[in-house]
Enzyme design. Structure first.
Site, short mmCIF file in Angstrom:
data_model
loop_
_atom_site.label_atom_id
_atom_site.label_comp_id
_atom_site.label_asym_id
_atom_site.label_seq_id
_atom_site.Cartn_x
_atom_site.Cartn_y
_atom_site.Cartn_z
N TYR A 1 0.85 -1.20 0.00
CA TYR A 1 0.00 0.00 0.00
C TYR A 1 0.88 1.25 0.00
CZ TYR A 1 -3.44 3.44 1.74
OH TYR A 1 -4.24 4.54 1.90
N LYS B 1 1.11 4.41 -2.68
CA LYS B 1 0.85 5.80 -2.31
C LYS B 1 2.09 6.68 -2.52
CE LYS B 1 -3.51 5.67 -1.11
NZ LYS B 1 -4.54 6.43 -1.84
N1 LIG Z 1 -9.14 5.11 5.79
C1 LIG Z 1 -7.91 5.48 6.04
O1 LIG Z 1 -7.42 5.35 7.17
C2 LIG Z 1 -7.09 6.15 4.96
C3 LIG Z 1 -5.90 6.78 5.33
C4 LIG Z 1 -5.14 7.43 4.36
C5 LIG Z 1 -5.59 7.47 3.06
N2 LIG Z 1 -6.74 6.84 2.71
C6 LIG Z 1 -7.17 6.91 1.32
O2 LIG Z 1 -8.42 7.57 1.26
C7 LIG Z 1 -9.10 7.19 0.07
C8 LIG Z 1 -10.53 6.81 0.43
O3 LIG Z 1 -10.49 5.65 1.22
P1 LIG Z 1 -11.56 5.36 2.37
O4 LIG Z 1 -10.87 5.44 3.65
O5 LIG Z 1 -12.78 6.16 2.14
O6 LIG Z 1 -11.80 3.80 2.07
P2 LIG Z 1 -13.11 2.96 1.87
O7 LIG Z 1 -14.16 3.36 2.84
O8 LIG Z 1 -12.62 1.55 1.85
O9 LIG Z 1 -13.62 3.39 0.40
C9 LIG Z 1 -12.85 3.09 -0.73
C10 LIG Z 1 -13.59 3.63 -1.94
O10 LIG Z 1 -12.81 3.36 -3.10
C11 LIG Z 1 -13.64 2.71 -4.05
N3 LIG Z 1 -12.88 1.87 -4.95
C12 LIG Z 1 -12.01 0.88 -4.66
N4 LIG Z 1 -11.55 0.31 -5.79
C13 LIG Z 1 -12.15 0.97 -6.82
C14 LIG Z 1 -12.10 0.85 -8.23
N5 LIG Z 1 -11.35 -0.08 -8.83
N6 LIG Z 1 -12.83 1.70 -8.98
C15 LIG Z 1 -13.61 2.64 -8.41
N7 LIG Z 1 -13.74 2.78 -7.07
C16 LIG Z 1 -13.01 1.95 -6.29
C17 LIG Z 1 -14.61 1.91 -3.21
O11 LIG Z 1 -15.72 1.51 -4.00
P3 LIG Z 1 -16.49 0.09 -3.74
O12 LIG Z 1 -17.57 0.40 -2.74
O13 LIG Z 1 -17.01 -0.27 -5.08
O14 LIG Z 1 -15.50 -0.88 -3.20
C18 LIG Z 1 -14.94 2.95 -2.16
O15 LIG Z 1 -15.86 3.89 -2.63
C19 LIG Z 1 -8.28 6.03 -0.53
O16 LIG Z 1 -7.46 6.53 -1.57
C20 LIG Z 1 -7.41 5.59 0.64
O17 LIG Z 1 -6.22 4.96 0.21
C21 LIG Z 1 -7.51 6.19 3.63
#
Ligand SMILES: NC(=O)c1ccc[n+]([C@@H]2O[C@H](COP(=O)([O-])OP(=O)(O)OC[C@H]3O[C@@H](n4cnc5c(N)ncnc54)[C@H](OP(=O)(O)O)[C@@H]3O)[C@@H](O)[C@H]2O)c1
Length: 230
Positions: A141, A145
């Site tokens: 991951y 990133k």
């Molecule tokens: N949560 C954390 O602690 C954290 C920390 C740092 C950065 N981030 C980043 O924040 C961003 C949002 O993540 P989140 O925390 O909101 O995670 P999340 O709740 O797991 O949501 C992930 C989202 O990405 C979508 N997705 C995954 N693969 C995809 C694809 N191939 N095409 C289109 N959509 C896709 C998912 O859609 P589906 O419903 O279809 O799966 C969902 O809407 C990500 O880039 C993640 O790496 C998260």
């Protein structure tokens, strides 16, 4: 850029941070396309569902054709497989790179001409404190990133002459499904991170450090020993 008149495309707008980003953009008066793999999962009032799988270039091209009035792209969709780089399944490593690096790259390539044609605008890439901090147990991951961080910097320079600002948002753990296993006291509210994203886009900030963890890790980059290098 002014969000009131923006036309935004938010990837992964059906849950997590993307859902907050879409809702807050609507709240600020923007027209919002909520991009998701499954249209029926986009349920934010006022948001126009748009089919887009970031690992499917055909769907990205079609989304750019439909959302032809876009001025703002938010590359938010992402996955975290938990794969390590050496012992983990290389299928997961490639899947993470496809989603977290090649996905934003393909979306930016497809939407840059659209945004430019509409008079310019912005791209926001949702990154992580793990763009800079690379622990073994999240190696895959973190590598994806880190690559997306390089994409942000290089595309910022390449797109500036075309009237497109590129911002990168870095954050530690947020209270979304992705970090469901992380204790609550180690996570920040996704709604708060989305609010900082709104401010950063409007201010044209190249980098948005959305929590204490990302600020600490960024600051530590100049140290002789980085946080996980002892
Ligand atoms: N949560 C954390 O602690 C954290 C920390 C740092 C950065 N981030 C980043 O924040 C961003 C949002 O993540 P989140 O925390 O909101 O995670 P999340 O709740 O797991 O949501 C992930 C989202 O990405 C979508 N997705 C995954 N693969 C995809 C694809 N191939 N095409 C289109 N959509 C896709 C998912 O859609 P589906 O419903 O279809 O799966 C969902 O809407 C990500 O880039 C993640 O790496 C998260």
């Amino acid at each position: 850029m002014e969000l009131k008149n923006a036309v935004a495309v938010v990837t992964g707008a059906n849950r997590g941070l993307g859902r907050h980003l879409a809702a807050q953009l609507v709240g600020r008066g923007a027209k919002v396309y909520g991009a998701a793999r499954r249209l029926e999962t986009v349920d934010v009032p006022g948001v126009i569902p748009l089919r887009l799988d970031v690992t499917d270039e055909g769907s990205i091209r079609e989304a750019a054709r439909v959302a032809s009035d876009a001025t703002l792209l938010i590359n938010n969709a992402g996955i975290s497989t938990g794969a390590t780089l050496i012992g983990g399944d290389v299928v997961d490593v490639r899947r993470e790179m496809e989603t977290n690096f090649f996905g934003p790259l393909a979306a930016t390539r497809a939407f840059a001409p659209v945004i430019e044609g509409n008079g310019g605008g912005a791209v926001l890439n949702v990154l992580s404190a793990l763009s800079w901090f690379h622990p073994a147990d999240l190696g895959s991951y973190a590598a994806s990133k880190a690559a997306a961080w390089a994409l942000s910097d290089a595309s910022r320079e390449e797109l500036a002459p075309r009237g497109i600002t590129v911002s990168a948002l870095h954050v530690g753990y947020m209270d979304t499904d992705m970090a469901a296993a992380v204790p609550a006291d180690q996570k920040v509210a996704a709604a708060d991170v989305a609010a900082q994203a709104m401010y950063g886009i409007e201010a044209g900030l190249p980098e948005i450090l959305a929590d204490e963890t990302s600020r600490y890790v960024k600051q530590s980059l100049s140290a002789a020993h980085r946080p996980n290098a002892d």
